[in-house]
Design a protein around this motif. Sequence first.
Motif, PDB file in Angstrom:
ATOM      1  N   GLY A   1      17.156  14.534 -21.930  1.00 35.87           N
ATOM      2  CA  GLY A   1      17.617  14.087 -23.236  1.00 35.87           C
ATOM      3  C   GLY A   1      18.052  15.224 -24.134  1.00 35.87           C
ATOM      4  N   TYR A   2      18.607  14.844 -25.267  1.00 33.23           N
ATOM      5  CA  TYR A   2      19.068  15.773 -26.305  1.00 33.23           C
ATOM      6  C   TYR A   2      18.300  15.472 -27.582  1.00 33.23           C
ATOM      7  CZ  TYR A   2      22.044  17.397 -30.165  1.00 33.23           C
ATOM      8  OH  TYR A   2      22.503  17.968 -31.325  1.00 33.23           O
ATOM      9  N   VAL A   3      17.850  16.518 -28.270  1.00 31.02           N
ATOM     10  CA  VAL A   3      17.075  16.361 -29.500  1.00 31.02           C
ATOM     11  C   VAL A   3      17.747  17.142 -30.622  1.00 31.02           C
ATOM     12  CG1 VAL A   3      14.881  16.839 -30.638  1.00 31.02           C
ATOM     13  CG2 VAL A   3      14.895  15.993 -28.310  1.00 31.02           C
ATOM     14  N   TYR A   4      17.832  16.526 -31.790  1.00 30.54           N
ATOM     15  CA  TYR A   4      18.385  17.170 -32.985  1.00 30.54           C
ATOM     16  C   TYR A   4      17.397  16.981 -34.127  1.00 30.54           C
ATOM     17  CZ  TYR A   4      21.114  17.747 -37.262  1.00 30.54           C
ATOM     18  OH  TYR A   4      21.550  18.131 -38.504  1.00 30.54           O
ATOM     19  N   ALA A   5      17.127  18.056 -34.872  1.00 37.21           N
ATOM     20  CA  ALA A   5      16.253  17.969 -36.034  1.00 37.21           C
ATOM     21  C   ALA A   5      16.872  18.767 -37.177  1.00 37.21           C
ATOM     22  CB  ALA A   5      14.861  18.492 -35.714  1.00 37.21           C
ATOM     23  N   GLN A   6      17.108  18.094 -38.291  1.00 38.27           N
ATOM     24  CA  GLN A   6      17.671  18.736 -39.465  1.00 38.27           C
ATOM     25  C   GLN A   6      16.627  19.645 -40.119  1.00 38.27           C
ATOM     26  OE1 GLN A   6      18.423  16.013 -42.698  1.00 38.27           O
ATOM     27  NE2 GLN A   6      20.110  17.244 -43.495  1.00 38.27           N
ATOM     28  N   SER A   7      17.042  20.826 -40.537  1.00 37.51           N
ATOM     29  CA  SER A   7      16.118  21.736 -41.191  1.00 37.51           C
ATOM     30  C   SER A   7      15.776  21.222 -42.586  1.00 37.51           C
ATOM     31  CB  SER A   7      16.736  23.133 -41.308  1.00 37.51           C
ATOM     32  OG  SER A   7      15.898  23.982 -42.087  1.00 37.51           O
ATOM     33  N   PRO A   8      14.495  21.265 -42.969  1.00 36.29           N
ATOM     34  CA  PRO A   8      14.112  20.865 -44.320  1.00 36.29           C
ATOM     35  C   PRO A   8      14.327  21.973 -45.341  1.00 36.29           C
ATOM     36  CG  PRO A   8      12.173  21.471 -43.124  1.00 36.29           C
ATOM     37  CD  PRO A   8      13.319  21.617 -42.154  1.00 36.29           C
ATOM     38  N   ILE A   9      14.813  23.130 -44.890  1.00 29.52           N
ATOM     39  CA  ILE A   9      15.066  24.260 -45.765  1.00 29.52           C
ATOM     40  C   ILE A   9      16.547  24.308 -46.098  1.00 29.52           C
ATOM     41  CG2 ILE A   9      14.845  26.760 -46.027  1.00 29.52           C
ATOM     42  CD1 ILE A   9      12.756  26.653 -43.781  1.00 29.52           C
ATOM     43  N   LYS A  10      16.900  24.467 -47.348  1.00 27.63           N
ATOM     44  CA  LYS A  10      18.292  24.540 -47.754  1.00 27.63           C
ATOM     45  C   LYS A  10      18.987  25.675 -47.024  1.00 27.63           C
ATOM     46  CE  LYS A  10      21.300  24.754 -51.820  1.00 27.63           C
ATOM     47  NZ  LYS A  10      21.363  24.905 -53.299  1.00 27.63           N
ATOM     48  N   GLU A  11      20.106  25.358 -46.393  1.00 29.04           N
ATOM     49  CA  GLU A  11      20.894  26.303 -45.607  1.00 29.04           C
ATOM     50  C   GLU A  11      20.113  26.842 -44.407  1.00 29.04           C
ATOM     51  OE1 GLU A  11      22.313  29.308 -48.239  1.00 29.04           O
ATOM     52  OE2 GLU A  11      23.595  27.949 -49.379  1.00 29.04           O
ATOM     53  N   GLY A  12      19.042  26.152 -44.009  1.00 29.38           N
ATOM     54  CA  GLY A  12      18.299  26.552 -42.822  1.00 29.38           C
ATOM     55  C   GLY A  12      19.005  26.110 -41.555  1.00 29.38           C
ATOM     56  N   ASP A  13      18.621  26.705 -40.436  1.00 27.94           N
ATOM     57  CA  ASP A  13      19.227  26.371 -39.144  1.00 27.94           C
ATOM     58  C   ASP A  13      18.603  25.103 -38.572  1.00 27.94           C
ATOM     59  OD1 ASP A  13      20.983  28.676 -38.849  1.00 27.94           O
ATOM     60  OD2 ASP A  13      19.138  29.845 -38.621  1.00 27.94           O
ATOM     61  N   ASN A  14      19.444  24.179 -38.141  1.00 27.37           N
ATOM     62  CA  ASN A  14      18.958  22.955 -37.523  1.00 27.37           C
ATOM     63  C   ASN A  14      18.473  23.236 -36.101  1.00 27.37           C
ATOM     64  OD1 ASN A  14      19.685  21.496 -39.820  1.00 27.37           O
ATOM     65  ND2 ASN A  14      21.758  21.156 -39.059  1.00 27.37           N
ATOM     66  N   ASP A  15      17.662  22.334 -35.587  1.00 27.73           N
ATOM     67  CA  ASP A  15      17.084  22.443 -34.251  1.00 27.73           C
ATOM     68  C   ASP A  15      17.854  21.527 -33.311  1.00 27.73           C
ATOM     69  OD1 ASP A  15      15.548  22.159 -31.925  1.00 27.73           O
ATOM     70  OD2 ASP A  15      13.661  22.358 -32.986  1.00 27.73           O
ATOM     71  N   GLN A  16      18.501  22.106 -32.308  1.00 27.01           N
ATOM     72  CA  GLN A  16      19.171  21.327 -31.269  1.00 27.01           C
ATOM     73  C   GLN A  16      18.723  21.871 -29.915  1.00 27.01           C
ATOM     74  OE1 GLN A  16      23.432  20.265 -31.943  1.00 27.01           O
ATOM     75  NE2 GLN A  16      23.326  21.811 -33.568  1.00 27.01           N
ATOM     76  N   ARG A  17      18.358  20.970 -29.015  1.00 29.50           N
ATOM     77  CA  ARG A  17      17.871  21.408 -27.708  1.00 29.50           C
ATOM     78  C   ARG A  17      18.073  20.336 -26.648  1.00 29.50           C
ATOM     79  NH1 ARG A  17      11.460  21.764 -28.836  1.00 29.50           N
ATOM     80  NH2 ARG A  17      12.113  22.294 -30.933  1.00 29.50           N
ATOM     81  N   ILE A  18      18.120  20.770 -25.416  1.00 34.59           N
ATOM     82  CA  ILE A  18      18.097  19.881 -24.250  1.00 34.59           C
ATOM     83  C   ILE A  18      16.670  19.856 -23.730  1.00 34.59           C
ATOM     84  CG2 ILE A  18      18.872  19.549 -21.879  1.00 34.59           C
ATOM     85  CD1 ILE A  18      21.005  18.876 -23.849  1.00 34.59           C
ATOM     86  N   VAL A  19      16.165  18.669 -23.429  1.00 36.76           N
ATOM     87  CA  VAL A  19      14.793  18.536 -22.942  1.00 36.76           C
ATOM     88  C   VAL A  19      14.781  17.733 -21.648  1.00 36.76           C
ATOM     89  CG1 VAL A  19      13.807  18.661 -25.252  1.00 36.76           C
ATOM     90  CG2 VAL A  19      14.391  16.436 -24.305  1.00 36.76           C
ATOM     91  N   GLY A  20      13.839  18.020 -20.805  1.00 40.01           N
ATOM     92  CA  GLY A  20      13.693  17.285 -19.562  1.00 40.01           C
ATOM     93  C   GLY A  20      12.256  17.291 -19.102  1.00 40.01           C
ATOM     94  N   GLY A  21      11.911  16.356 -18.248  1.00 41.15           N
ATOM     95  CA  GLY A  21      10.535  16.309 -17.783  1.00 41.15           C
ATOM     96  C   GLY A  21      10.334  15.288 -16.695  1.00 41.15           C
ATOM     97  N   MET A  22       9.099  15.213 -16.242  1.00 40.43           N
ATOM     98  CA  MET A  22       8.718  14.251 -15.210  1.00 40.43           C
ATOM     99  C   MET A  22       7.309  13.773 -15.510  1.00 40.43           C
ATOM    100  SD  MET A  22       8.735  14.711 -11.045  1.00 40.43           S
ATOM    101  CE  MET A  22      10.521  14.912 -11.076  1.00 40.43           C
ATOM    102  N   ASN A  23       7.071  12.485 -15.275  1.00 40.01           N
ATOM    103  CA  ASN A  23       5.763  11.889 -15.508  1.00 40.01           C
ATOM    104  C   ASN A  23       5.352  11.100 -14.268  1.00 40.01           C
ATOM    105  OD1 ASN A  23       3.526  11.341 -17.264  1.00 40.01           O
ATOM    106  ND2 ASN A  23       4.269   9.249 -17.449  1.00 40.01           N
ATOM    107  N   ALA A  24       4.122  11.298 -13.819  1.00 38.94           N
ATOM    108  CA  ALA A  24       3.641  10.625 -12.617  1.00 38.94           C
ATOM    109  C   ALA A  24       2.267  10.036 -12.868  1.00 38.94           C
ATOM    110  CB  ALA A  24       3.583  11.593 -11.440  1.00 38.94           C
ATOM    111  N   GLY A  25       2.044   8.834 -12.339  1.00 40.55           N
ATOM    112  CA  GLY A  25       0.752   8.190 -12.420  1.00 40.55           C
ATOM    113  C   GLY A  25       0.007   8.318 -11.102  1.00 40.55           C
TER     114      GLY A  25
END
Length: 269
Positions: free
Chosen positions: A211-235
Amino acid sequence: MRYSVALIAVLLAVPALAQEPTSRAPGTGETRSKVEISTGVDFERGDFGTPSDIEKTTMPLTIGVAKGRVRASAQLPWVRVTSPANVIAPTGPLGLPILVDPTRPTTRSTRQGLGDLQVNAAYDLPVTGFFASLRAGAKLPTASTDKGLGTGKADYSVGADFAKPMGAVTPFAGVTYTMAGAPDAFDLHNSFSGQAGAAVRLGNATTAQLGYVYAQSPIKEGDNDQRIVGGMNAGFGKSLSLGVYGSGGLSAGAPDIGGGVTLGFKVGG
């Protein structure tokens, strides 16, 4: 732990639904309470848009309860941060914000201790053909402000998650609105974050996610957070689950690398 609210919910909870795509949506007619206790290790490294590298290791203990359409959880992490002493690295929705306090020394140090307590609740909507839920959460200021492990203020968030089983593939998406408590020395604003991706069922109890994740910075003129994430889950059996995940930063405000492992134990259900 930056994954604590939005990201782990996507990587682990939504794929769990994908493991049984023909079953009813969670919460429909179920009266038994289900309890899950989980822990793990999360690691991130990068500058997060600051002048110096930051390393953060988190070991959370989470207790979750589900009954009917309602789910609730509480998480208390142990945190270890290596960075300049003027960096404040609190626990919160997607780990935001990372702050630099100009009144603190810039010498590099390692601090550790309890992080901020997080409580969350979600309600699964009575819909057919896809999964949808509404959620709300709060980060309570239990971490030490003297060590720079917390802001000393509470944060609050609301959001929604969606998933649509399509055979072995389950696309998912979610959005979160965070109301960050502002320490006296900082001017923070409310912010949005979101994620989208897909889970693929690899077996009766195993899924992989990207997946892709985006998070807006709460700081004025701060850098936003953008990343690619991946994983695996097993029972494993009816009670144990193991998840692994990793991420790569796409923006200055994201960690260069991140990853972790989670171990869960279910009681009831």
